[in-house]
Enzyme design. Structure first.
Site, PDB file in Angstrom:
ATOM      1  N   HIS A  14       0.840  -1.196   0.000  1.00 38.60           N
ATOM      2  CA  HIS A  14       0.000   0.000   0.000  1.00 38.60           C
ATOM      3  C   HIS A  14       0.875   1.246   0.000  1.00 38.60           C
ATOM      4  O   HIS A  14       2.094   1.192   0.075  1.00 38.60           O
ATOM      5  CB  HIS A  14      -0.979   0.012   1.190  1.00 38.60           C
ATOM      6  CG  HIS A  14      -0.389   0.448   2.489  1.00 38.60           C
ATOM      7  ND1 HIS A  14      -1.144   0.990   3.509  1.00 38.60           N
ATOM      8  CD2 HIS A  14       0.889   0.451   2.951  1.00 38.60           C
ATOM      9  CE1 HIS A  14      -0.359   1.285   4.535  1.00 38.60           C
ATOM     10  NE2 HIS A  14       0.867   0.962   4.232  1.00 38.60           N
ATOM     11  N   CYS A  33       5.058   5.204   5.477  1.00 38.64           N
ATOM     12  CA  CYS A  33       3.982   4.586   4.686  1.00 38.64           C
ATOM     13  C   CYS A  33       3.612   5.437   3.468  1.00 38.64           C
ATOM     14  O   CYS A  33       2.789   5.016   2.655  1.00 38.64           O
ATOM     15  CB  CYS A  33       2.748   4.318   5.550  1.00 38.64           C
ATOM     16  SG  CYS A  33       2.865   2.777   6.495  1.00 38.64           S
ATOM     17  N   HIS A  39       5.217  -0.159  -0.484  1.00 36.92           N
ATOM     18  CA  HIS A  39       5.906  -1.040   0.471  1.00 36.92           C
ATOM     19  C   HIS A  39       4.855  -2.014   0.973  1.00 36.92           C
ATOM     20  O   HIS A  39       3.650  -1.805   0.770  1.00 36.92           O
ATOM     21  CB  HIS A  39       6.496  -0.240   1.638  1.00 36.92           C
ATOM     22  CG  HIS A  39       5.426   0.414   2.450  1.00 36.92           C
ATOM     23  ND1 HIS A  39       4.838   1.577   2.074  1.00 36.92           N
ATOM     24  CD2 HIS A  39       4.795   0.024   3.583  1.00 36.92           C
ATOM     25  CE1 HIS A  39       3.893   1.897   2.941  1.00 36.92           C
ATOM     26  NE2 HIS A  39       3.834   0.972   3.864  1.00 36.92           N
ATOM     27  N   HIS A  41       3.200  -4.861   4.043  1.00 34.86           N
ATOM     28  CA  HIS A  41       3.065  -5.245   5.454  1.00 34.86           C
ATOM     29  C   HIS A  41       2.613  -6.699   5.518  1.00 34.86           C
ATOM     30  O   HIS A  41       1.896  -7.172   4.645  1.00 34.86           O
ATOM     31  CB  HIS A  41       2.012  -4.396   6.171  1.00 34.86           C
ATOM     32  CG  HIS A  41       2.391  -2.973   6.339  1.00 34.86           C
ATOM     33  ND1 HIS A  41       3.258  -2.527   7.314  1.00 34.86           N
ATOM     34  CD2 HIS A  41       2.040  -1.870   5.633  1.00 34.86           C
ATOM     35  CE1 HIS A  41       3.403  -1.224   7.217  1.00 34.86           C
ATOM     36  NE2 HIS A  41       2.676  -0.779   6.206  1.00 34.86           N
ATOM     37  N   ASP A  79      -4.469 -10.746  -0.420  1.00 38.70           N
ATOM     38  CA  ASP A  79      -3.157 -11.377  -0.269  1.00 38.70           C
ATOM     39  C   ASP A  79      -2.298 -11.190  -1.522  1.00 38.70           C
ATOM     40  O   ASP A  79      -2.730 -11.510  -2.636  1.00 38.70           O
ATOM     41  CB  ASP A  79      -3.333 -12.862   0.041  1.00 38.70           C
ATOM     42  CG  ASP A  79      -2.038 -13.496   0.508  1.00 38.70           C
ATOM     43  OD1 ASP A  79      -1.242 -12.803   1.191  1.00 38.70           O
ATOM     44  OD2 ASP A  79      -1.814 -14.678   0.191  1.00 38.70           O
ATOM     45  N   HIS A  80      -1.104 -10.667  -1.311  1.00 38.09           N
ATOM     46  CA  HIS A  80      -0.158 -10.371  -2.400  1.00 38.09           C
ATOM     47  C   HIS A  80      -0.697  -9.348  -3.395  1.00 38.09           C
ATOM     48  O   HIS A  80      -0.336  -9.365  -4.579  1.00 38.09           O
ATOM     49  CB  HIS A  80       0.278 -11.656  -3.124  1.00 38.09           C
ATOM     50  CG  HIS A  80       1.202 -12.499  -2.291  1.00 38.09           C
ATOM     51  ND1 HIS A  80       0.771 -13.193  -1.184  1.00 38.09           N
ATOM     52  CD2 HIS A  80       2.518 -12.738  -2.396  1.00 38.09           C
ATOM     53  CE1 HIS A  80       1.794 -13.835  -0.652  1.00 38.09           C
ATOM     54  NE2 HIS A  80       2.874 -13.571  -1.369  1.00 38.09           N
TER      55      HIS A  80
END
Ligand code: NI
Length: 136
Positions: A14, A33, A39, A41, A79-80
């Site tokens: 994000h 962020c 980047h 998390h 996810d991903h």
């Protein structure tokens, strides 16, 4: 009334930023962020549901079924993925932990009712130290 919690994990990218802020202002407000090159998390999602225990099974809900519901409803979308660019229910929103917890709540609330339970809390941890909780 009893409460039970299922944890699921996903990782996603994000960026926290506003188009109407300069990169400098975004860095000041959103910190690391705001990195323009994204980047990721490792998120932990805790879904707590409430209701009554079945005398037949001793369960409030079958956690395997709850896990499958959460994975098929939201994890598959997250996810991903890049939350800003690819997640339909986050379009037009700041990709913060708070907004993501609310977005996940809205995606799963009705689905949980099909299990005979009520959604109580969506807790989302973005890191070891930061998490948000939403109770509807
Ligand atoms: Ni971040």
């Amino acid at each position: 009334m009893i409460y039970i919690t299922r944890r699921e994990r996903f990782n996603a990218a994000h960026r926290l930023y506003r188009n109407d802020f300069s990169d400098e202002k975004n860095l000041e407000v959103f910190g690391k962020c705001s990195n323009p090159n994204w980047h990721g998390h490792n998120y932990e999602l805790f879904v707590t549901v409430k209701g009554e225990t079945s005398p037949e099974t001793g369960f409030l809900v079958n956690l395997k079924i709850l896990s499958k519901l959460i994975r098929e409803t939201v994890i598959v979308k997250l996810d991903h993925k890049n939350i800003n660019l690819e997640v339909d229910f986050m379009q037009g929103k700041l990709a913060s932990t708070e907004n993501l917890a609310v977005g996940i709540w809205n995606e799963i609330e009705e689905e949980i009712k099909s299990l005979g339970a009520e959604l109580h809390c969506v807790k989302l941890s973005e890191s070891e130290n930061n998490s948000a909780e939403y109770y509807g």
